[in-house]
Motif scaffolding. Structure first.
Motif, PDB file in Angstrom:
ATOM      1  N   ASP A 152      27.945  -8.059  -5.694  1.00 19.61           N
ATOM      2  CA  ASP A 152      26.580  -8.468  -5.383  1.00 19.61           C
ATOM      3  C   ASP A 152      26.630  -9.995  -5.207  1.00 19.61           C
ATOM      4  O   ASP A 152      27.718 -10.562  -5.102  1.00 19.61           O
ATOM      5  CB  ASP A 152      25.604  -8.038  -6.495  1.00 19.61           C
ATOM      6  N   GLN A 153      25.496 -10.666  -5.193  1.00 14.22           N
ATOM      7  CA  GLN A 153      25.568 -12.099  -4.889  1.00 14.22           C
ATOM      8  C   GLN A 153      25.484 -12.977  -6.140  1.00 14.22           C
ATOM      9  O   GLN A 153      25.008 -14.102  -6.094  1.00 14.22           O
ATOM     10  CB  GLN A 153      24.529 -12.449  -3.836  1.00 14.22           C
ATOM     11  N   ILE A 157      27.545 -16.150  -1.753  1.00 17.04           N
ATOM     12  CA  ILE A 157      26.968 -15.395  -0.639  1.00 17.04           C
ATOM     13  C   ILE A 157      27.869 -14.244  -0.200  1.00 17.04           C
ATOM     14  O   ILE A 157      29.045 -14.177  -0.557  1.00 17.04           O
ATOM     15  CB  ILE A 157      26.640 -16.316   0.552  1.00 17.04           C
ATOM     16  N   GLU A 158      27.291 -13.363   0.617  1.00 18.31           N
ATOM     17  CA  GLU A 158      27.982 -12.128   0.986  1.00 18.31           C
ATOM     18  C   GLU A 158      29.152 -12.361   1.940  1.00 18.31           C
ATOM     19  O   GLU A 158      30.177 -11.674   1.854  1.00 18.31           O
ATOM     20  CB  GLU A 158      26.954 -11.185   1.647  1.00 18.31           C
ATOM     21  N   HIS A 228      34.156 -19.120  -2.457  1.00 22.56           N
ATOM     22  CA  HIS A 228      32.959 -18.281  -2.639  1.00 22.56           C
ATOM     23  C   HIS A 228      32.019 -18.914  -3.651  1.00 22.56           C
ATOM     24  O   HIS A 228      30.806 -18.850  -3.510  1.00 22.56           O
ATOM     25  CB  HIS A 228      33.424 -16.897  -3.093  1.00 22.56           C
TER      26      HIS A 228
END
Ligand code: HPA
Length: 277
Positions: A152-153, A157-158, A228
């Motif tokens: 999930d975040q 971000i994705e 990330h």
């Protein structure tokens, strides 16, 4: 070792962070992951604040690789606080990509905004010799895994951007330190594979055509996780064996890898001592 499909990354990182913060109240500024041959890095002007065995940190997978200690040491010079991590988790030990990166996300959760990552790698570039050091300019993730997959975040971000995965300014700083320390520092591309078997000679020749200069079994997933979570990354490879895959290719032995890791490791230590001042 935990079953890979039951690993809850966000929960593990929170559990590990809470445990460390129950023993150490401050924040970490920068973190260093020490690969083979470097685990005894001691920085002159820094004194130990506290240290943890990975095995004692709840939430963190234990390191099982030989020559990796599995210790997180927090050191400080009064101004800067660093985490020196001796040992890491690898895909080849059977860990999932998220287990491999739990330490990276933990370091970020403890405050680190910069990750210095070191590793041992085979040279695909005929100009490199075992015992040399390479600054990682960029990487190719050839592991087939990605730590962001299925998240999930919570951590970021994705679709995290990777166009500038290794920080230019940090690289420039390290190149000028190398210059002043008379350490010859190659600049090259690291290709990360899963292992644990070494590459065939045909695979190595293929990697050379990809433009890769060094091959190893770590780093790429951790660098994805670091980006990330918005950390700046500097990468250094200890070149431990010739992996050209040509007609002169010799069998690789762990003894040779460790011997050259410690030769290159001495130079990496000089670079890091100077970098941290
Ligand atoms: N291949 C993969 N990983 C490595 C090598 C290699 O030749 N040397 C050190 N780590």
């Amino acid at each position: 070792m935990q079953a890979t499909n039951s690993f809850d990354l966000a929960n593990s990182v929170t559990t590990a962070r809470d445990y460390i913060q129950s023993e150490f109240a401050g924040l970490i500024d920068q973190a260093v992951v020490l690969g083979s041959g470097l685990s005894d890095l001691a920085l002159k002007n820094y004194s130990s604040v506290i240290e943890f065995d990975y095995a004692d940190i709840p939430g963190l997978p234990e390191s099982t690789a030989p020559s990796h200690q599995g210790k997180l040491k927090i050191v400080s010079n009064g101004e800067q606080t660093l985490a020196l991590c001796a040992g890491r988790h690898h895909l080849y030990e059977g860990y999932s990509a998220q287990q491999v990166c739990a330490l990276t996300y933990l370091l970020n959760a403890l405050g680190a905004n910069t990750l210095i990552i070191t590793n041992a790698a085979g040279s695909l570039n005929p100009e490199y010799n075992p015992g040399d050091v390479m600054l990682i300019e960029d990487h190719i993730n050839f592991t087939g895994h990605n730590p962001v997959r299925g998240q999930d975040q919570t951590f970021g971000i994705e679709f995290p951007d990777m166009s500038q995965a290794y920080d230019n300014k940090l690289a420039e700083t390290m190149l000028s330190i190398a210059d002043s320390e008379s350490v010859s520092l190659h600049k090259g591309i690291y290709i990360g594979v899963m292992g644990p078997s070494l590459e065939t000679s045909a695979e190595r020749r293929m990697f050379r055509t990809f433009g890769a200069d060094a091959v190893g079994m770590s780093t790429v997933l951790e660098v994805i996780a670091a980006n990330h979570s918005d950390m700046r990354v500097l990468g250094l490879s200890a070149i431990t064996n010739s992996a050209l895959g040509d007609e002169n290719q010799q069998p690789d032995t762990i003894e040779e890898v460790l011997a050259h890791a410690s030769i290159a490791g001495e130079q990496i230590k000089r670079l890091l001592e100077n970098y941290f001042g």
